[in-house]
Design a protein around this motif. Sequence first.
Motif, PDB file in Angstrom:
ATOM      1  N   TYR A 421      31.813  53.205  41.271  1.00 29.73           N
ATOM      2  CA  TYR A 421      31.888  52.619  42.611  1.00 29.73           C
ATOM      3  C   TYR A 421      31.546  51.131  42.599  1.00 29.73           C
ATOM      4  CZ  TYR A 421      26.776  52.870  42.661  1.00 29.73           C
ATOM      5  OH  TYR A 421      25.445  52.706  42.378  1.00 29.73           O
ATOM      6  N   MET A 422      30.754  50.693  41.602  1.00 34.28           N
ATOM      7  CA  MET A 422      30.415  49.280  41.506  1.00 34.28           C
ATOM      8  C   MET A 422      31.588  48.448  40.988  1.00 34.28           C
ATOM      9  SD  MET A 422      27.345  48.786  42.600  1.00 34.28           S
ATOM     10  CE  MET A 422      26.942  47.178  41.923  1.00 34.28           C
ATOM     11  N   TYR A 423      32.530  49.106  40.323  1.00 34.50           N
ATOM     12  CA  TYR A 423      33.682  48.393  39.745  1.00 34.50           C
ATOM     13  C   TYR A 423      34.878  48.340  40.693  1.00 34.50           C
ATOM     14  CZ  TYR A 423      31.330  48.728  35.201  1.00 34.50           C
ATOM     15  OH  TYR A 423      30.453  48.622  34.159  1.00 34.50           O
ATOM     16  N   ILE A 424      34.801  49.014  41.841  1.00 35.62           N
ATOM     17  CA  ILE A 424      35.947  49.069  42.750  1.00 35.62           C
ATOM     18  C   ILE A 424      36.435  47.682  43.167  1.00 35.62           C
ATOM     19  CG2 ILE A 424      36.628  49.762  45.081  1.00 35.62           C
ATOM     20  CD1 ILE A 424      35.093  52.349  44.653  1.00 35.62           C
ATOM     21  N   PRO A 425      35.534  46.700  43.404  1.00 36.64           N
ATOM     22  CA  PRO A 425      36.049  45.361  43.763  1.00 36.64           C
ATOM     23  C   PRO A 425      36.876  44.716  42.653  1.00 36.64           C
ATOM     24  CG  PRO A 425      33.727  45.570  44.345  1.00 36.64           C
ATOM     25  CD  PRO A 425      34.062  46.765  43.518  1.00 36.64           C
ATOM     26  N   PHE A 426      36.777  45.221  41.411  1.00 40.46           N
ATOM     27  CA  PHE A 426      37.455  44.582  40.284  1.00 40.46           C
ATOM     28  C   PHE A 426      38.644  45.390  39.764  1.00 40.46           C
ATOM     29  CE2 PHE A 426      32.750  44.095  39.829  1.00 40.46           C
ATOM     30  CZ  PHE A 426      32.668  42.854  40.430  1.00 40.46           C
ATOM     31  N   ASN A 469      37.622  37.338  38.042  1.00 37.51           N
ATOM     32  CA  ASN A 469      37.083  37.401  39.399  1.00 37.51           C
ATOM     33  C   ASN A 469      36.083  36.293  39.716  1.00 37.51           C
ATOM     34  OD1 ASN A 469      38.093  40.186  40.508  1.00 37.51           O
ATOM     35  ND2 ASN A 469      37.446  40.590  38.414  1.00 37.51           N
ATOM     36  N   TYR A 470      35.370  35.782  38.713  1.00 38.01           N
ATOM     37  CA  TYR A 470      34.359  34.752  38.959  1.00 38.01           C
ATOM     38  C   TYR A 470      34.525  33.605  37.953  1.00 38.01           C
ATOM     39  CZ  TYR A 470      32.326  38.721  41.434  1.00 38.01           C
ATOM     40  OH  TYR A 470      32.126  39.800  42.266  1.00 38.01           O
ATOM     41  N   GLN A 530      28.089  40.286  41.347  1.00 39.16           N
ATOM     42  CA  GLN A 530      28.090  39.315  40.254  1.00 39.16           C
ATOM     43  C   GLN A 530      26.974  39.619  39.258  1.00 39.16           C
ATOM     44  OE1 GLN A 530      27.729  35.787  42.662  1.00 39.16           O
ATOM     45  NE2 GLN A 530      29.934  35.379  42.661  1.00 39.16           N
ATOM     46  N   GLN A 531      25.807  39.940  39.765  1.00 36.24           N
ATOM     47  CA  GLN A 531      24.696  40.308  38.894  1.00 36.24           C
ATOM     48  C   GLN A 531      25.038  41.549  38.073  1.00 36.24           C
ATOM     49  OE1 GLN A 531      21.134  40.814  41.236  1.00 36.24           O
ATOM     50  NE2 GLN A 531      21.158  38.712  42.001  1.00 36.24           N
ATOM     51  N   ASN A 535      24.914  41.532  34.009  1.00 33.25           N
ATOM     52  CA  ASN A 535      23.912  42.366  33.337  1.00 33.25           C
ATOM     53  C   ASN A 535      24.542  43.394  32.414  1.00 33.25           C
ATOM     54  OD1 ASN A 535      21.563  41.190  34.343  1.00 33.25           O
ATOM     55  ND2 ASN A 535      21.630  42.383  36.230  1.00 33.25           N
ATOM     56  N   LYS A 536      25.764  43.805  32.712  1.00 34.93           N
ATOM     57  CA  LYS A 536      26.452  44.754  31.842  1.00 34.93           C
ATOM     58  C   LYS A 536      26.697  44.170  30.456  1.00 34.93           C
ATOM     59  CE  LYS A 536      26.970  48.649  33.910  1.00 34.93           C
ATOM     60  NZ  LYS A 536      26.487  49.905  33.296  1.00 34.93           N
ATOM     61  N   VAL A 537      26.749  42.848  30.374  1.00 32.90           N
ATOM     62  CA  VAL A 537      26.988  42.187  29.092  1.00 32.90           C
ATOM     63  C   VAL A 537      25.707  41.608  28.503  1.00 32.90           C
ATOM     64  CG1 VAL A 537      28.304  40.374  27.911  1.00 32.90           C
ATOM     65  CG2 VAL A 537      29.332  41.608  29.816  1.00 32.90           C
ATOM     66  N   PHE A 538      24.875  40.975  29.337  1.00 34.12           N
ATOM     67  CA  PHE A 538      23.806  40.129  28.809  1.00 34.12           C
ATOM     68  C   PHE A 538      22.390  40.666  29.026  1.00 34.12           C
ATOM     69  CE2 PHE A 538      27.298  37.123  29.896  1.00 34.12           C
ATOM     70  CZ  PHE A 538      27.609  36.753  28.599  1.00 34.12           C
TER      71      PHE A 538
END
Length: 995
Positions: A421-426, A469-470, A530-531, A535-538
């Motif tokens: 659900y957090m990925y829906i915007p992307f 997206n960013y 955006q966070q 955070n998924k990467v870093f």
Amino acid sequence: MMQNLKGHFYLLCKWLLFGFLLAEIILILKIIVVNFSNALIQNEEWLWFIGALYLVIIRNILHSKEVWKKIYIILKSKRWDLLLIFSFGAGSIILIDGLGIGYFNRWISAMSSKSIIILILLPIVFFMALMIRKLQVVTTKNINIDSFFISDKEGQHKDDDAFGFQDISKRFAERVYDQGSPESLVFGIDAPWGTGKSTFVNLCKEYWHNNYNDKMLVYTFDPLKYENSDKILEKFVEGLLKLIKNHFFAPELESLFEKYVKLMNDSKLTFSIFGMRFGMPFDNTSIDKTFEKLELVLRNMDKKIVVVVDDLDRLNFSSIKEVLFTIKKSFSLPNISYVLCYDTENITAFEQQKLDTEKIIEFLEKFINIKISLYLDQTLLLNYFTENKDKSVYRNLLSDPVLVSKAVEGLKDIFSSNEFYMYIPFIGDARKLKRLVNTIILLEVEKLDLSISDFDKHDLIHLLLIYINYPNIFRKIYNTEAQGKRGFFSVLNNYDDDYPKNNKNDSHNEDVYKNSKKYNAFLETLTQTQQFLLNKVFNAEQRLKKQQNLSQEQLTSYACFNGSKWSPSGRNLEQYLNLIIKISPPVLTEQYKYYADKKNEILNIKNISYIFNLEDFSFSSGEENHKQLWRVIINSSHGEFSPNKAMEVIHYALDSLPRYSILEIGEINVGLRHDLPLYIAKLLDKVGWIDESGNRFNNTDENVIQIAYWIFGENKHEHNGILDNLAKDERGILGLYDMLLFRLYCCADRGGDMYNLSRALSKHDGRENPTSGNVKDIVLGEMREISQYVFRLFNEKYISRGINIFEEILGLTAENVSGESLDYIKSQFSSEALSIKLFSLKSTMLSFMIYQLGSTTYRSGIPCGYYDFEGEKDGNGINRAMNEYLFDICFNPAINEINYNYFLYYLCINYQTTYEFVTKYVPHINEFTKVLNMERIGAYWEEHGENIKGVQFILKDKLMQSYSKINYETYLEEAYKLLDKLVSSNNSQENETRP
């Protein structure tokens, strides 16, 4: 009633005039034909030919203009009133023989026959020219070049339905048709952008065409095309009229619509529709009466009209409101229904509006009678974009669809995660996923095989989502982490200066990765989504899951790593950035996974020699590729090696030593020949033995002693031992160097954690040597037998044959020490630099070999000189033998006067360093006596010292080139004084001891 009669009267007049004109044209054509016939009376065949051409032309025109269809529509309308007035008009003209026909007849008759022929042929020539051009267009070969990218075009047919809309579109289409009812209704399709509203509408259109083609008309109006037009209302009416006229004969309709629009446009009061301002008339009666006439005409239609308005939510909010008001109040006409496509959530997002979703829904419900919402099936969406790519991708000759699938494998994990659900915007709809895939193709990521590269599919997808997206955040990452920079987004370890410490007691020895304070501060300025992506990467805790012992694959692939303070290589994040920004994939042979795959091939499929002889392992670029693959091999689990494969790999390592260089290669400190003896020792420790089951689980003393058998060439390894292989005669002095390196690496305090090998050597001679406890005690027992064996080989090959080790080493050439890397080394260094490096290597080799063979000093490895030839008394017998060899053979002027130079050379390569503001190199007796016996030095100097002082030191210039910081003239003067003092001291002691 009078208004209706007035309008009908105008219509009758138009048709009467039409009858007049048509009859007049027919009479004129008759005159032309008669005169043309007279002109060709002698060529009757041409008359018939041209007549046939005209019939073809007339038929073609009637067919292309669908005249028969229009006639059918007119007749079907049963407008006998118009037929009567039209017939009267045409008949009247024919009865009176036309208006002005006599004048036209005289004009034609006065023309010459050639002029008449030209006049007749002119339409034929025009027609033929048009047909030739049309034929040319049709027959021109169209070269269809497939696009590299996935098209954003909506699906047109049920075969294009990838998201399961077929059934729901049928039900919706039936509801819109509403059994053909003339009731005007407004239907809504509410779904986010990219969900497939256009595809859904096209499926409805297909259903209407297949089932109600003779009962329905569909008019699609896109307000975005005319948003800035001053005549948007006219465009809407124009399109609607065109559709109606093609299927229904209602001549009053056009004039009524025109009048209706004109009344609104001519008003003094205004309102907006589709972003356009229109006037509201004072004479509301006129508008109402015109509207009533429209209703009357449309109610008599035998077809239902559906007006589809797409992308309603792309207009500004005020325009949306006016569109809805207009449809509801101005165009709620019989037999016309509307289908509006929009996204409620997007409407609420207009920047200048402060309406919440509930208010918007309440507003829309006032105008939209029936609404349907579309939802994408998550499984179908994933299946379509990860397994069934758009056909255009598969037709793309420059991309590999298999690799495209691999490049988006990370999507599968995202779709199956609890955080989807957090990925829906992307990636929550078709359009966003198409954009992602197209970006992958644009960046040529589809050519990157993730199975043999160090890019992690999870990190690659997330960085691409940030990039798409960013872009401002991605630019921040690039500016802070590319071109050697690090530590803003990439994680820090406890050796970095900016490493955040929780308290004073934070240990520098604890290998824990953390994010920088700058990264955490930057996060606070971002939105939640955006966070989430960053955070998924870093995020160190989230990405590394607090692991302290990370695998080599993680360290070489995770994007959160970007080098370290002590190791500037391994810049994973910069490789990701270069791939995305510069479309620059890394060199394949710089990828850990590439070597891991080659290792798997060696251990499971192919012979090791086959892999090392591939073009990727050519010596034209040095030995780094070889070194990387050997590292991966020795770090592999012992369970991956079968007994036969272990033997194959170790023997190949032994045989390959001469292929590699001892000399420095480019950025590598030393050639692989210096490290390969260590790799052989590690392989022996790991896979040089097997237990009773044929595996390597039970590492008892009885099992691991097989390693010692292999080293010494016993049992099944007879005549093929490691030491004998290393010291083969054909390998010369370099073989001795390899053997001494191997022996040193076997030492428990030098080779690392090689417990099995250490125990094997300790237990081999049958004595009770310790395998645990004090390290020095372990080393003394472990290294005794191998040291004695190594010296016996040296004694056999050099001492007993009177071969001077100095001559052997100083006689080495670049060809001898470079292996197959000679050409590459020559390309890296000038002749002068290569000569200096070669001499420096010889000095290092001599110092190392003499020390390892003769010294008695135990310090980070124990030399052979500590032991006796045999036995376990350890009385330094080998040291005494080495002294005899050095003084009686290597330094003996009676054999060759150059041996004086070798003595001086030995003094010069054994120096002591002191730190007095700058490093100072000085002679010291302790450095000489690490191998040489004090008494033997004194006796040798007493006998030969004066002669040596007068010798020209021929190696001095080369030494000064190699060790420019040392002034060898001063150094030797100090060494002479030191040795003179030693002789004087020895003589004084002798005098004191005499009676």
